[in-house]
Scaffold this motif. Sequence first.
Motif, PDB file in Angstrom:
ATOM      1  N   VAL A   5     -29.564  -5.014   2.460  1.00  0.00           N
ATOM      2  CA  VAL A   5     -28.934  -5.561   3.658  1.00  0.00           C
ATOM      3  C   VAL A   5     -27.499  -5.975   3.348  1.00  0.00           C
ATOM      4  CG1 VAL A   5     -29.006  -7.485   5.270  1.00  0.00           C
ATOM      5  CG2 VAL A   5     -31.088  -6.271   4.686  1.00  0.00           C
ATOM      6  N   ASN A   6     -26.637  -5.675   4.257  1.00  0.00           N
ATOM      7  CA  ASN A   6     -25.227  -6.028   4.092  1.00  0.00           C
ATOM      8  C   ASN A   6     -25.040  -7.516   4.386  1.00  0.00           C
ATOM      9  OD1 ASN A   6     -22.491  -6.055   3.958  1.00  0.00           O
ATOM     10  ND2 ASN A   6     -22.159  -4.911   5.855  1.00  0.00           N
ATOM     11  N   THR A   7     -24.671  -8.275   3.350  1.00  0.00           N
ATOM     12  CA  THR A   7     -24.514  -9.729   3.535  1.00  0.00           C
ATOM     13  C   THR A   7     -23.055 -10.131   3.619  1.00  0.00           C
ATOM     14  OG1 THR A   7     -24.661  -9.963   1.145  1.00  0.00           O
ATOM     15  CG2 THR A   7     -26.663 -10.368   2.400  1.00  0.00           C
ATOM     16  N   ASN A   8     -22.193  -9.185   3.766  1.00  0.00           N
ATOM     17  CA  ASN A   8     -20.760  -9.492   3.771  1.00  0.00           C
ATOM     18  C   ASN A   8     -20.238  -9.886   5.142  1.00  0.00           C
ATOM     19  OD1 ASN A   8     -20.482  -8.980   1.063  1.00  0.00           O
ATOM     20  ND2 ASN A   8     -20.285  -6.786   1.409  1.00  0.00           N
ATOM     21  N   LYS A   9     -21.177 -10.103   6.074  1.00  0.00           N
ATOM     22  CA  LYS A   9     -20.733 -10.395   7.439  1.00  0.00           C
ATOM     23  C   LYS A   9     -19.932 -11.705   7.453  1.00  0.00           C
ATOM     24  CE  LYS A   9     -23.506  -9.061  10.845  1.00  0.00           C
ATOM     25  NZ  LYS A   9     -24.699  -9.178  11.692  1.00  0.00           N
ATOM     26  N   LYS A  10     -18.724 -11.672   7.969  1.00  0.00           N
ATOM     27  CA  LYS A  10     -17.868 -12.868   8.025  1.00  0.00           C
ATOM     28  C   LYS A  10     -18.044 -13.526   9.397  1.00  0.00           C
ATOM     29  CE  LYS A  10     -15.406 -12.803   4.103  1.00  0.00           C
ATOM     30  NZ  LYS A  10     -16.521 -12.205   3.362  1.00  0.00           N
ATOM     31  N   LEU A  11     -18.579 -14.737   9.397  1.00  0.00           N
ATOM     32  CA  LEU A  11     -18.712 -15.458  10.655  1.00  0.00           C
ATOM     33  C   LEU A  11     -17.565 -16.456  10.758  1.00  0.00           C
ATOM     34  CD1 LEU A  11     -22.540 -16.089  10.602  1.00  0.00           C
ATOM     35  CD2 LEU A  11     -21.304 -14.528  12.099  1.00  0.00           C
ATOM     36  N   ASP A  12     -17.040 -16.603  11.935  1.00  0.00           N
ATOM     37  CA  ASP A  12     -15.921 -17.518  12.144  1.00  0.00           C
ATOM     38  C   ASP A  12     -16.460 -18.939  12.275  1.00  0.00           C
ATOM     39  OD1 ASP A  12     -13.616 -18.714  12.665  1.00  0.00           O
ATOM     40  OD2 ASP A  12     -13.073 -17.514  14.446  1.00  0.00           O
ATOM     41  N   LYS A  13     -16.189 -19.755  11.298  1.00  0.00           N
ATOM     42  CA  LYS A  13     -16.740 -21.111  11.255  1.00  0.00           C
ATOM     43  C   LYS A  13     -16.216 -21.960  12.420  1.00  0.00           C
ATOM     44  CE  LYS A  13     -16.929 -25.037   8.083  1.00  0.00           C
ATOM     45  NZ  LYS A  13     -16.216 -25.599   6.918  1.00  0.00           N
ATOM     46  N   ASN A  14     -14.914 -21.821  12.694  1.00  0.00           N
ATOM     47  CA  ASN A  14     -14.296 -22.613  13.755  1.00  0.00           C
ATOM     48  C   ASN A  14     -14.892 -22.284  15.114  1.00  0.00           C
ATOM     49  OD1 ASN A  14     -12.597 -23.984  12.068  1.00  0.00           O
ATOM     50  ND2 ASN A  14     -11.036 -22.365  12.134  1.00  0.00           N
ATOM     51  N   LYS A  15     -15.175 -20.994  15.293  1.00  0.00           N
ATOM     52  CA  LYS A  15     -15.702 -20.572  16.590  1.00  0.00           C
ATOM     53  C   LYS A  15     -17.088 -21.172  16.819  1.00  0.00           C
ATOM     54  CE  LYS A  15     -16.531 -16.603  19.477  1.00  0.00           C
ATOM     55  NZ  LYS A  15     -17.095 -15.262  19.488  1.00  0.00           N
ATOM     56  N   ALA A  16     -17.873 -21.250  15.728  1.00  0.00           N
ATOM     57  CA  ALA A  16     -19.215 -21.798  15.862  1.00  0.00           C
ATOM     58  C   ALA A  16     -19.154 -23.300  16.202  1.00  0.00           C
ATOM     59  CB  ALA A  16     -19.978 -21.588  14.553  1.00  0.00           C
ATOM     60  N   MET A  17     -18.225 -24.031  15.643  1.00  0.00           N
ATOM     61  CA  MET A  17     -18.135 -25.462  15.890  1.00  0.00           C
ATOM     62  C   MET A  17     -17.482 -25.765  17.233  1.00  0.00           C
ATOM     63  SD  MET A  17     -17.019 -26.630  12.091  1.00  0.00           S
ATOM     64  CE  MET A  17     -16.776 -28.370  12.407  1.00  0.00           C
ATOM     65  N   ASP A  18     -16.663 -24.823  17.705  1.00  0.00           N
ATOM     66  CA  ASP A  18     -15.803 -25.097  18.840  1.00  0.00           C
ATOM     67  C   ASP A  18     -16.251 -24.364  20.100  1.00  0.00           C
ATOM     68  OD1 ASP A  18     -13.679 -26.690  19.467  1.00  0.00           O
ATOM     69  OD2 ASP A  18     -12.242 -25.020  19.430  1.00  0.00           O
ATOM     70  N   TYR A  19     -17.481 -23.846  20.072  1.00  0.00           N
ATOM     71  CA  TYR A  19     -17.827 -22.884  21.123  1.00  0.00           C
ATOM     72  C   TYR A  19     -17.907 -23.520  22.509  1.00  0.00           C
ATOM     73  CZ  TYR A  19     -22.719 -24.427  21.291  1.00  0.00           C
ATOM     74  OH  TYR A  19     -23.863 -25.133  21.461  1.00  0.00           O
TER      75      TYR A  19
END
Lengths: 253, 267
Positions: free
Chosen positions: A233-247
């Motif tokens: 499985v590709n684990t290199n997915k970059k999630l935007d931390k700011n977007k998750a906190m600021d949604y």
Amino acid sequence: MRRKFLVSVAKLVAIFAGIFSFLYLKKDENVSSSKKRLTTSFYLRPPGVLNEKHFLSSCIRCGACVKACPYNTLKLASFNDNASNGTPIFYASKIPCYLCDTLPCIAKCPSDALSKDILKQGIKSVNIGRAIVDESSCVAHFGIQCDACYRACPFLDKAIYLEYKRNERTNKHAMLVPKVNYDYCVGCGMCERACITKIPAISVLPSDFILGQRNDNYVKGWVEGDDSILKDVNTNKKLDKNKAMDYLNGAEF
Amino acid sequence: MVQNFKIGKYLILRRITQIGILLLFTFKSTEFILFGNLSSSVLLNSIKLSDPFAYLQIFLASFTLNFEFFLSALVIFLLYAVFLGRAFCAWVCPVNLITNFAELIRRYLKPAKLTNFKANTRYFLLFSFLLASFLFSEPSFEKISHIAIITRGIIFMQSSAIFVGILIFLADLFLQRNLVCSHLCPLGAFYSLISRYSLLKITYNLDKCTKCAKCINICPEPQVLNLVTKYSGKVLNPECIKCARCVDVCDDDAINFNLINFVKGKK
């Protein structure tokens, strides 16, 4: 004058003969005797077919598998069948696949359309299709004891097993209903032929018609080794931390 | 006036081989001699044979090289390319039976020519079928091959062969002389292309010729006999199907097979 007349008569006769033979030949395959499925819109491929696309690109349509089959199960598709003309097919309700130990159909195939790997791995790795039970017409689901498909199955008690259920209607009898285990079922169609109902309540469809595929993230934690699907499985997915906190402040709300 | 041609020994021999091969394929008791069909077969339970054109399509479609399969196609390829030329069309192919029958009827009815296909149409068809095999990753000619449908129809008792057979018969009878075999068939084109240097050729002798033109009238590919009435020599055009009808109908012994003449000369 006479020759012209003869030519036109011959043309008319030929055209009518062509049309009639076409209509007649279209009709004769619609066998509607009991215990036969009426539709020929789906068909089963012989054992050893990896997938339809690979099979169609390498089948030379020589009919060696059809001739090698000792039970006359296989036949070559004609214009009346939905399959590509001249490729081997069978209908489980007519004659099922008897899963010969030596798999002569695969052994005789000249062009690797039927994979020779199956010969080494044995009949358990065959993938023709999967059986599916219609509970509304299966007499075992009515409470009548019938285990025809269970006993016909070459993988007895594995591919088809009987589930004991309480008969809620009478409140004192047991129901022994057939269940299919897709880890073992290869789709030979012996159950479909053995089924006692007018049109078989258990039928074999090509695997593509039935089988789904789970997502990689659904791991059965209680099965040993099931997390092996996570290996690549590709684990290199970059999630935007700011977007998750600021949604909540984003445009989506 | 209907022109009559005599039935010669080569015509009888050809019919025996054509029908004999089909019968060997059909019966289960003769499976040890020939097993399979014209696309791929096993001779005498040991030698595997495959149609090289079908192999080429499958190779272009799937790009998998099965060595045994390649070898089986190579045997047939060499047999025709080195020895027999385009003899498959006249001596093996069952469609030849239908088109020859249509030609026979044509001689009596003399219908008008409706289409005007050129003899090189088949090379375009051959190329487009190979291209289509590559593009759609499926042996495209094998999918619709009239030869395979007729062969399977005879060997496996399939009814669709009757319909296709009638269509071929009608096309040959009313559209154009030898339309299917000499103008459209890509398998015939394939065998024409590979058989330029084959050993078996028809020879023509100008000294014995009385210029009756019977050979040109009966030849299914009349363009190959362009040397008749001009000069002696071999028929080098690879489109010659070696049906030997010209040898049969020639009353002057001017046309013959080169190999048979060679054997005679030695004696």
